[in-house]
Structure formats: C-alpha cells, structure tokens
Motif scaffolding. Structure first.
Motif, mmCIF file in Angstrom:
data_model
loop_
_atom_site.group_PDB
_atom_site.id
_atom_site.type_symbol
_atom_site.label_atom_id
_atom_site.label_comp_id
_atom_site.label_asym_id
_atom_site.label_seq_id
_atom_site.Cartn_x
_atom_site.Cartn_y
_atom_site.Cartn_z
ATOM 1 N N VAL A 29 0.957 -1.187 -0.005
ATOM 2 C CA VAL A 29 0.285 0.463 0.336
ATOM 3 C C VAL A 29 0.835 1.142 -0.124
ATOM 4 O O VAL A 29 0.843 2.308 -0.315
ATOM 5 C CB VAL A 29 -0.949 0.265 0.773
ATOM 6 N N PHE A 30 1.654 1.066 1.122
ATOM 7 C CA PHE A 30 2.630 2.333 0.762
ATOM 8 C C PHE A 30 3.767 2.581 -0.168
ATOM 9 O O PHE A 30 3.725 3.762 -0.955
ATOM 10 C CB PHE A 30 3.746 2.174 2.287
ATOM 11 N N ILE A 31 4.893 1.729 -0.986
ATOM 12 C CA ILE A 31 4.950 2.127 -2.441
ATOM 13 C C ILE A 31 3.895 1.872 -3.480
ATOM 14 O O ILE A 31 4.380 3.316 -4.422
ATOM 15 C CB ILE A 31 5.784 0.810 -2.754
ATOM 16 N N SER A 32 2.476 1.590 -3.401
ATOM 17 C CA SER A 32 1.600 1.687 -4.467
ATOM 18 C C SER A 32 1.302 3.374 -4.836
ATOM 19 O O SER A 32 0.817 4.354 -5.372
ATOM 20 C CB SER A 32 0.711 1.065 -4.202
ATOM 21 N N THR A 33 0.992 4.001 -3.377
ATOM 22 C CA THR A 33 0.779 5.076 -2.753
ATOM 23 C C THR A 33 1.534 6.052 -3.207
ATOM 24 O O THR A 33 1.637 7.434 -4.430
ATOM 25 C CB THR A 33 0.559 5.008 -1.788
ATOM 26 N N LEU A 34 3.147 5.807 -3.062
ATOM 27 C CA LEU A 34 4.632 6.490 -2.939
ATOM 28 C C LEU A 34 4.147 6.149 -4.681
ATOM 29 O O LEU A 34 4.542 7.785 -5.919
ATOM 30 C CB LEU A 34 5.301 6.229 -2.834
ATOM 31 N N LEU A 35 4.506 5.637 -5.533
ATOM 32 C CA LEU A 35 4.587 5.550 -6.398
ATOM 33 C C LEU A 35 3.310 6.803 -7.677
ATOM 34 O O LEU A 35 3.622 7.372 -8.187
ATOM 35 C CB LEU A 35 4.281 4.259 -7.551
ATOM 36 N N LEU A 36 1.739 6.309 -6.979
ATOM 37 C CA LEU A 36 1.005 7.115 -7.503
ATOM 38 C C LEU A 36 1.250 8.236 -7.240
ATOM 39 O O LEU A 36 1.066 9.820 -7.955
ATOM 40 C CB LEU A 36 -0.533 6.670 -7.361
ATOM 41 N N ALA A 37 1.963 8.817 -6.269
ATOM 42 C CA ALA A 37 1.926 10.798 -5.915
ATOM 43 C C ALA A 37 3.434 11.163 -6.964
ATOM 44 O O ALA A 37 2.832 12.102 -7.450
ATOM 45 C CB ALA A 37 1.554 10.929 -4.229
ATOM 46 N N LEU A 38 4.513 9.943 -6.937
ATOM 47 C CA LEU A 38 5.091 10.789 -7.667
ATOM 48 C C LEU A 38 5.229 10.466 -9.335
ATOM 49 O O LEU A 38 4.934 11.714 -10.359
ATOM 50 C CB LEU A 38 6.329 9.603 -7.615
ATOM 51 N N SER A 39 3.789 9.564 -9.323
ATOM 52 C CA SER A 39 3.299 9.707 -11.468
ATOM 53 C C SER A 39 2.591 10.858 -10.775
ATOM 54 O O SER A 39 2.848 11.914 -12.469
ATOM 55 C CB SER A 39 3.173 8.706 -11.400
ATOM 56 N N THR A 40 1.582 10.885 -10.127
ATOM 57 C CA THR A 40 1.081 12.704 -10.822
ATOM 58 C C THR A 40 1.454 13.791 -9.888
ATOM 59 O O THR A 40 1.368 14.434 -11.191
ATOM 60 C CB THR A 40 -0.233 12.677 -8.873
ATOM 61 N N ILE A 41 2.636 13.893 -9.121
ATOM 62 C CA ILE A 41 3.875 14.925 -9.528
ATOM 63 C C ILE A 41 4.717 14.950 -10.976
ATOM 64 O O ILE A 41 4.553 15.943 -11.254
ATOM 65 C CB ILE A 41 4.604 14.849 -8.227
ATOM 66 N N SER A 42 5.289 14.639 -11.144
ATOM 67 C CA SER A 42 5.604 14.242 -12.585
ATOM 68 C C SER A 42 4.512 14.652 -13.433
ATOM 69 O O SER A 42 5.245 15.660 -14.563
ATOM 70 C CB SER A 42 6.466 12.679 -13.039
ATOM 71 N N ALA A 43 4.197 14.610 -13.866
ATOM 72 C CA ALA A 43 3.198 14.266 -15.296
ATOM 73 C C ALA A 43 2.420 15.946 -14.762
ATOM 74 O O ALA A 43 2.375 16.518 -15.670
ATOM 75 C CB ALA A 43 1.609 13.587 -15.284
ATOM 76 N N ALA A 44 2.097 16.118 -13.656
ATOM 77 C CA ALA A 44 1.925 18.110 -13.633
ATOM 78 C C ALA A 44 3.284 19.252 -13.571
ATOM 79 O O ALA A 44 2.720 19.621 -14.404
ATOM 80 C CB ALA A 44 1.693 18.565 -11.928
ATOM 81 N N VAL A 45 4.390 18.110 -13.420
ATOM 82 C CA VAL A 45 5.245 18.806 -13.717
ATOM 83 C C VAL A 45 6.029 18.900 -15.713
ATOM 84 O O VAL A 45 6.402 20.072 -16.137
ATOM 85 C CB VAL A 45 6.809 18.732 -12.818
ATOM 86 N N VAL A 46 6.032 17.786 -15.896
ATOM 87 C CA VAL A 46 6.500 17.497 -17.364
ATOM 88 C C VAL A 46 5.458 17.818 -18.385
ATOM 89 O O VAL A 46 5.728 18.943 -19.679
ATOM 90 C CB VAL A 46 6.509 15.788 -17.238
ATOM 91 N N LEU A 47 4.082 17.380 -18.327
ATOM 92 C CA LEU A 47 2.844 18.159 -19.472
ATOM 93 C C LEU A 47 3.569 19.819 -19.971
ATOM 94 O O LEU A 47 3.661 19.899 -20.941
ATOM 95 C CB LEU A 47 2.052 17.917 -18.992
ATOM 96 N N PRO A 48 3.043 20.617 -18.669
ATOM 97 C CA PRO A 48 3.062 21.832 -19.088
ATOM 98 C C PRO A 48 4.377 22.135 -19.763
ATOM 99 O O PRO A 48 4.845 23.374 -20.983
ATOM 100 C CB PRO A 48 2.802 23.144 -18.062
ATOM 101 N N THR A 49 5.028 22.018 -19.245
ATOM 102 C CA THR A 49 6.697 22.162 -19.937
ATOM 103 C C THR A 49 7.026 22.186 -21.201
ATOM 104 O O THR A 49 7.579 21.515 -21.766
ATOM 105 C CB THR A 49 8.039 21.478 -19.289
ATOM 106 N N VAL A 50 6.609 20.918 -21.195
ATOM 107 C CA VAL A 50 6.546 19.888 -22.841
ATOM 108 C C VAL A 50 6.213 21.050 -23.698
ATOM 109 O O VAL A 50 5.734 21.407 -24.571
ATOM 110 C CB VAL A 50 5.636 18.261 -22.927
#
Length: 91
Positions: A29-50
C-alpha cells in the motif's frame, strides 16, 4: 433486505474482494501510494513544460495551416511568444 429490486453483492464477498491478503500488506500500500503520488507530481510538472516548449517552437517556426495564420499569429503575440517572418517548418 428481502424483496429488494436492486441486486447487491453480499458483504462477505465484497469484503473478501477488497481486503484480501495482497491488498492488506502495508508495504504494498505504501509503495503503491508513493508511486501514484510521484507519477501525478511528475505529470503535473512535465506536461506543462512540454506544452510550453511545443508552443514556443510552433510560434517561432510559424508551423500552422495557411488559412489559420492570422489566428495563430494573434495567439503568439497575445501570450508573448516570439514569431518570425518565415512561414512553415520547411522554410
């Protein structure tokens, strides 16, 4: 509730599906939640930059259909993107 028109899954079956040993493991549960959070943050940062880079490149190269030149040029000037006098990516 007897005679209910709506069919529902019995509680024990739902509990078994939702809370089996695999999902109850705290590490998973911890790893899944961490992975989801990091994916969401990276998408929120990378998409506007691209998108910003693609828009800047399109405005600089005047890379759009000829019939929509005025609308795109107005967009680029409104939002402060540099444009050139050349037309199209091949020029």
């Amino acid at each position: 509730m007897p005679g209910s028109v709506i069919a529902t899954i019995p509680w024990h079956l739902l509990h078994h599906i939702m809370f089996n040993k695999f999902l109850a493991d705290g590490r998973l549960v911890f790893i899944s939640t961490l992975l989801l959070a990091l994916s969401t943050i990276s998408a929120a940062v990378v998409l506007p930059t691209v998108l910003e880079a693609a828009t800047r490149k399109q405005c600089l190269n005047n890379d759009w259909p000829a019939e929509k030149h005025a609308a795109h040029l107005d967009f680029c000037k409104t939002y402060g993107y540099a444009t050139t006098t050349k037309y199209g990516p091949g020029f």
